[in-house]
Design a protein around this motif. Sequence first.
Motif, PDB file in Angstrom:
ATOM      1  N   ASP A 184     160.362   0.007 129.402  1.00 24.18           N
ATOM      2  CA  ASP A 184     161.566  -0.811 129.484  1.00 24.18           C
ATOM      3  C   ASP A 184     162.256  -0.797 128.128  1.00 24.18           C
ATOM      4  O   ASP A 184     161.668  -0.374 127.117  1.00 24.18           O
ATOM      5  N   MET A 185     163.499  -1.286 128.102  1.00 23.70           N
ATOM      6  CA  MET A 185     164.268  -1.290 126.866  1.00 23.70           C
ATOM      7  C   MET A 185     163.749  -2.322 125.870  1.00 23.70           C
ATOM      8  O   MET A 185     163.686  -2.086 124.661  1.00 23.70           O
ATOM      9  N   TYR A 186     163.383  -3.499 126.408  1.00 22.65           N
ATOM     10  CA  TYR A 186     162.968  -4.623 125.570  1.00 22.65           C
ATOM     11  C   TYR A 186     161.801  -5.341 126.237  1.00 22.65           C
ATOM     12  O   TYR A 186     161.525  -5.143 127.422  1.00 22.65           O
TER      13      TYR A 186
ATOM     14  N   LYS B 128     160.428  10.687 118.672  1.00 21.46           N
ATOM     15  CA  LYS B 128     159.728   9.470 118.251  1.00 21.46           C
ATOM     16  C   LYS B 128     160.363   8.859 117.017  1.00 21.46           C
ATOM     17  O   LYS B 128     160.587   7.639 116.949  1.00 21.46           O
ATOM     18  N   ALA B 129     160.683   9.674 116.042  1.00 21.19           N
ATOM     19  CA  ALA B 129     161.289   9.155 114.819  1.00 21.19           C
ATOM     20  C   ALA B 129     162.659   8.535 115.113  1.00 21.19           C
ATOM     21  O   ALA B 129     162.997   7.465 114.576  1.00 21.19           O
ATOM     22  N   ALA B 130     163.424   9.193 115.954  1.00 21.28           N
ATOM     23  CA  ALA B 130     164.754   8.676 116.296  1.00 21.28           C
ATOM     24  C   ALA B 130     164.646   7.326 116.987  1.00 21.28           C
ATOM     25  O   ALA B 130     165.382   6.379 116.662  1.00 21.28           O
ATOM     26  N   LEU B 131     163.715   7.204 117.932  1.00 18.36           N
ATOM     27  CA  LEU B 131     163.550   5.949 118.658  1.00 18.36           C
ATOM     28  C   LEU B 131     162.960   4.863 117.778  1.00 18.36           C
ATOM     29  O   LEU B 131     163.350   3.685 117.885  1.00 18.36           O
ATOM     30  N   ASP B 132     162.009   5.224 116.926  1.00 17.64           N
ATOM     31  CA  ASP B 132     161.415   4.232 116.020  1.00 17.64           C
ATOM     32  C   ASP B 132     162.467   3.655 115.080  1.00 17.64           C
ATOM     33  O   ASP B 132     162.533   2.432 114.866  1.00 17.64           O
TER      34      ASP B 132
ATOM     35  N   ASN C  87     171.857  -2.254 122.006  1.00 26.31           N
ATOM     36  CA  ASN C  87     171.869  -1.106 122.912  1.00 26.31           C
ATOM     37  C   ASN C  87     172.521   0.115 122.281  1.00 26.31           C
ATOM     38  O   ASN C  87     172.157   1.253 122.588  1.00 26.31           O
ATOM     39  N   ALA C  88     173.478  -0.118 121.395  1.00 27.84           N
ATOM     40  CA  ALA C  88     174.165   1.002 120.747  1.00 27.84           C
ATOM     41  C   ALA C  88     173.198   1.856 119.931  1.00 27.84           C
ATOM     42  O   ALA C  88     173.438   3.061 119.738  1.00 27.84           O
ATOM     43  N   GLN C  89     172.119   1.253 119.478  1.00 28.82           N
ATOM     44  CA  GLN C  89     171.135   2.006 118.701  1.00 28.82           C
ATOM     45  C   GLN C  89     170.410   3.037 119.569  1.00 28.82           C
ATOM     46  O   GLN C  89     169.963   4.071 119.073  1.00 28.82           O
ATOM     47  N   ILE C  90     170.285   2.749 120.855  1.00 32.89           N
ATOM     48  CA  ILE C  90     169.650   3.707 121.771  1.00 32.89           C
ATOM     49  C   ILE C  90     170.478   4.980 121.843  1.00 32.89           C
ATOM     50  O   ILE C  90     169.959   6.094 121.738  1.00 32.89           O
ATOM     51  N   THR C  91     171.778   4.810 122.013  1.00 33.00           N
ATOM     52  CA  THR C  91     172.668   5.975 122.091  1.00 33.00           C
ATOM     53  C   THR C  91     172.626   6.777 120.794  1.00 33.00           C
ATOM     54  O   THR C  91     172.611   8.017 120.819  1.00 33.00           O
TER      55      THR C  91
ATOM     56  N   PHE D 127     162.054   0.325 123.571  1.00 28.66           N
ATOM     57  CA  PHE D 127     162.479   1.641 124.049  1.00 28.66           C
ATOM     58  C   PHE D 127     161.841   2.783 123.255  1.00 28.66           C
ATOM     59  O   PHE D 127     162.000   3.951 123.612  1.00 28.66           O
ATOM     60  N   ASN D 128     161.119   2.451 122.171  1.00 32.91           N
ATOM     61  CA  ASN D 128     160.385   3.469 121.409  1.00 32.91           C
ATOM     62  C   ASN D 128     158.919   3.530 121.823  1.00 32.91           C
ATOM     63  O   ASN D 128     158.089   4.100 121.107  1.00 32.91           O
ATOM     64  N   SER D 129     158.601   2.972 122.977  1.00 35.23           N
ATOM     65  CA  SER D 129     157.238   3.010 123.502  1.00 35.23           C
ATOM     66  C   SER D 129     156.876   4.434 123.923  1.00 35.23           C
ATOM     67  O   SER D 129     157.707   5.359 123.853  1.00 35.23           O
TER      68      SER D 129
END
Length: 436
Positions: free
Chosen positions: A226-228, A413-417, A395-399, A237-239
């Motif tokens: 999930d996102m959060y 992984k680095a991008a999501l972390d 949410n903008a950080q996900i994009t 979202f970095n799971s």
Amino acid sequence: MNKPWARRAIGASIALVIGIAASGCSASGAASGGGVTGDGEYTGPDVNVTFWHGWTGGAAPTIVPELIQKFNAEHENITVKAVPQEWGDITAKMPLAIKAGKGPDVAVLHGDDLATYAAQNLLLDAGGILDGLGYAAEDFPKGVFDKGNFRDAQYAVPWSVTPLGLYVNKTVLAKAGITEIPTDEASYTAALEALKGAGVAGEWVDGYVFTGTFEFQSLIWQFGGDMYNEDVTEATFNSEAGVKALTWMTDMVKKGYSPANVAQDGNIKALISGETAFNWNGVWQTTNTAFDDLDWVAAPVPQIGDEKAVWSSSTHWVFPENKGQDKNKTAAASVFVKWMNDNSLGWAETGELPAANSVREDPALLEQYPNLEPFMSQLEYAHYETVSPGISEANAQITLALNQALTGKKDPKAALDDAADKANQIITQNQAKYGD
């Protein structure tokens, strides 16, 4: 049309009572002087109801005035006046207008904006309205009603839903000898391999909101993530599920199923021009006139992970808590909302699905709009926006993470972390700004 979710309800059984808890008025007092009957008729004095909305593109500028004209003709004591404007303008203007007592009597908001308005005490508690008009969660697709609930109060009535789907260029598929639309990871990969063998990059993957971000969200839910977390105090979202989802997308480029550095809207253009076969996109594309000369079909998004899941947005009716709000206008506005939902079948012309089950399940809908069937079939497992004040900034950080990974600037992984770290900072700031 204007991309609907982004800067973009049936029966009645008892007499309506309007709950205005936030302003200190009792529910029964709110309806006094001219309430609404159990059959949804306003019995108060003549009122003018102001309605703000952001439907400025596509078929909406024609449909909305026609609906309002019909409503006004059927209701002698209610005159609704619409004030169309861009979604971004509504976001900028409406909070200040409400605080000054100059906001609309009724408006439409997207699901991810509801909590932000509610946390600022800009909306009336609509629980009494929903009870009086006979609305309940089971009258709408699973999960969408709850998007209007914030801190144990219901602030909204669902209006529309806009799930993602798989758009397919059948002419391109034929080049690779493919006759069946893929439904899962195995068949989708097989199709992409066959297309690659025919010299076609089968799906153009991008890192932009309306396609890449919504595809990523569909995938993370399919992989069980999930996102959060549940109370939206931490980004998740970095799971492992998120990394799987983004890795799947970046592998599309690495394996040659997608070109690199796809421009915004480049994938839908490539589908129309015959350069690709598949595009994950919203139901709003069913109204795209560029498809008129295309041999195409829509289907549910393939199940890549262990669970069926698909992204969807939603829009909702809300009742602003203007300073000095006229209770009769709010009561009349609720009649307008119910009437609009009861008469929303033609709203599909805009590329959005009516939220009211009674309307959406009417056979006439698919008879008139057969391309909507695959989108409607996904509603049982659709996921909607996260409810939390100010969540759009997080949410903008996900994009951003998707764009960085898909352009090769960072590994998934680095991008999501990194994005989750920034999102968590934003969540902390939101808690200070809007309260826990």
